[in-house]
Design an enzyme around this catalytic site. Structure first.
Site, PDB file in Angstrom:
ATOM      1  N   ASP A 129       0.817  -1.226   0.000  1.00 44.19           N
ATOM      2  CA  ASP A 129       0.000   0.000   0.000  1.00 44.19           C
ATOM      3  C   ASP A 129       0.849   1.274   0.000  1.00 44.19           C
ATOM      4  O   ASP A 129       0.315   2.372   0.160  1.00 44.19           O
ATOM      5  CB  ASP A 129      -0.919   0.017   1.231  1.00 44.19           C
ATOM      6  CG  ASP A 129      -1.862  -1.177   1.244  1.00 44.19           C
ATOM      7  OD1 ASP A 129      -2.404  -1.501   0.175  1.00 44.19           O
ATOM      8  OD2 ASP A 129      -2.042  -1.793   2.317  1.00 44.19           O
ATOM      9  N   ASP A 130       2.161   1.139  -0.180  1.00 48.69           N
ATOM     10  CA  ASP A 130       3.051   2.295  -0.046  1.00 48.69           C
ATOM     11  C   ASP A 130       2.895   3.267  -1.224  1.00 48.69           C
ATOM     12  O   ASP A 130       3.033   2.886  -2.388  1.00 48.69           O
ATOM     13  CB  ASP A 130       4.501   1.820   0.034  1.00 48.69           C
ATOM     14  CG  ASP A 130       5.443   2.964   0.338  1.00 48.69           C
ATOM     15  OD1 ASP A 130       5.521   3.357   1.514  1.00 48.69           O
ATOM     16  OD2 ASP A 130       6.068   3.491  -0.606  1.00 48.69           O
ATOM     17  N   VAL A 131       2.631   4.529  -0.898  1.00 53.21           N
ATOM     18  CA  VAL A 131       2.407   5.556  -1.919  1.00 53.21           C
ATOM     19  C   VAL A 131       3.670   5.783  -2.750  1.00 53.21           C
ATOM     20  O   VAL A 131       3.603   5.967  -3.978  1.00 53.21           O
ATOM     21  CB  VAL A 131       1.938   6.875  -1.253  1.00 53.21           C
ATOM     22  CG1 VAL A 131       1.829   7.999  -2.277  1.00 53.21           C
ATOM     23  CG2 VAL A 131       0.597   6.680  -0.567  1.00 53.21           C
TER      24      VAL A 131
END
Length: 305
Positions: free
Chosen positions: A259-261
């Protein structure tokens, strides 16, 4: 593997052939608001805290690909076992015991990774060896930009951490979980983090102080999934924070903060896409990078700064 020697009071650590200090300093220098170390002229100055021992060191790499550790301010431990702990800390910080040849072999044939690997060859997943520091950094970084996360970390460290003064500068030690376990959210009120984050950090400190949470226990677990589940049970730690800690502190090479931007933005940038990748695409990448998702993520992050 402790390949090191001592010459005239300095520690000399032999480095892997594929280690490049410039690639690693590029990562360490990504934000000028970093308060845990200083980089100047390719020399790192920082306090290394192992248990009760505090040492102020200068670290640089010589022309023979050896890391030189010089002790400052009369802080060289007299006990060899304590100096060995400092070597272990540095080896863990730079993930020096990892054989990266399988990763490089995979990455050079990967459409997305071959560019970053060519550009930043020699970069390691730079660790955060202290579990409490890694968990705090993960919590502080939730849902805010990197620059603001660094500001919060500096405020937190300078309010609650120890420091060693040398040449008119303070070199900081991250606050201990024992200390933070005893404070209240009111004590954190002048740091611009949310009340929830204050509660999470104090709660994590209390779990560590009671012995319910420890790095040793997490490392003893049978698999990444088991360690991830154990971390996600803790209030304030979701899958992103858990995988960030598994990657940076526990050095699970298959940790994958899906989920890392930053990961999404790097993939978007490299593919020239108008949109960020969807979860199905990220899972396909994960399969292609099997056992090396953490390194793939770390190299992709590096593309962005």
């Amino acid at each position: 593997m402790d390949i090191w020697q001592e010459v005239n009071g300095d520690i000399i650590i032999d480095l892997p052939g594929d280690f490049d200090i410039k690639a690693n300093l590029g990562y360490l220098e990504r934000n000028k608001n970093e308060c845990m170390f200083e980089v100047e002229n390719e020399i790192i100055t920082r306090v290394i805290a192992v248990k009760e021992v505090r040492t102020l060191v200068k670290i640089y790499v010589n022309d023979y690909n050896q890391m030189i550790v010089q002790f400052l301010n009369d802080s060289r431990p007299r006990n060899k076992s304590e100096r060995a702990e400092i070597v272990r800390y540095i080896r863990e910080w730079f993930d020096l015991d990892r054989d990266l040849s399988p990763f490089y072999e995979m990455a050079k044939a990967d459409t997305l990774l071959k560019g970053p690997v060519a550009e930043f060859f020699g970069l390691r997943v730079i660790g955060v060896p202290d579990l409490f520091e890694a968990l705090c950094w993960g919590v502080l970084g939730q849902q805010i930009n990197l620059a603001f996360a660094y500001t919060l970390k500096r405020q937190f460290v300078e309010k609650f951490g120890d420091s060693i003064e040398w040449n008119g500068k303070n070199y900081w030690v991250f606050p201990s979980f024992e200390q933070i376990a005893k404070i209240t959210t009111e004590d954190l009120a002048d740091i611009k983090m949310t009340l929830k984050k204050s509660e999470y950090i104090i709660g994590i400190a209390q779990l560590m102080a009671s012995g319910e949470l420890s790095k040793e226990e997490l490392l003893r677990m049978d698999s990444l999934k088991e360690a991830e589940k154990s971390l996600i049970k803790i209030r304030g730690i979701g899958p992103w924070t858990a995988n960030y800690v598994l990657m940076r502190c526990l050095h699970f090479t298959s940790a994958y903060p899906i989920d890392d931007v930053g990961l999404h933005n790097a993939i978007k940038h490299l593919t020239g896409s108008e949109k960020k990748p969807v979860k199905e695409e990220l899972l396909v990448y994960s399969t292609m990078w099997e056992n090396w998702q953490a390194y793939a993520t770390f190299y992709l992050w590096r593309v962005l700064y």
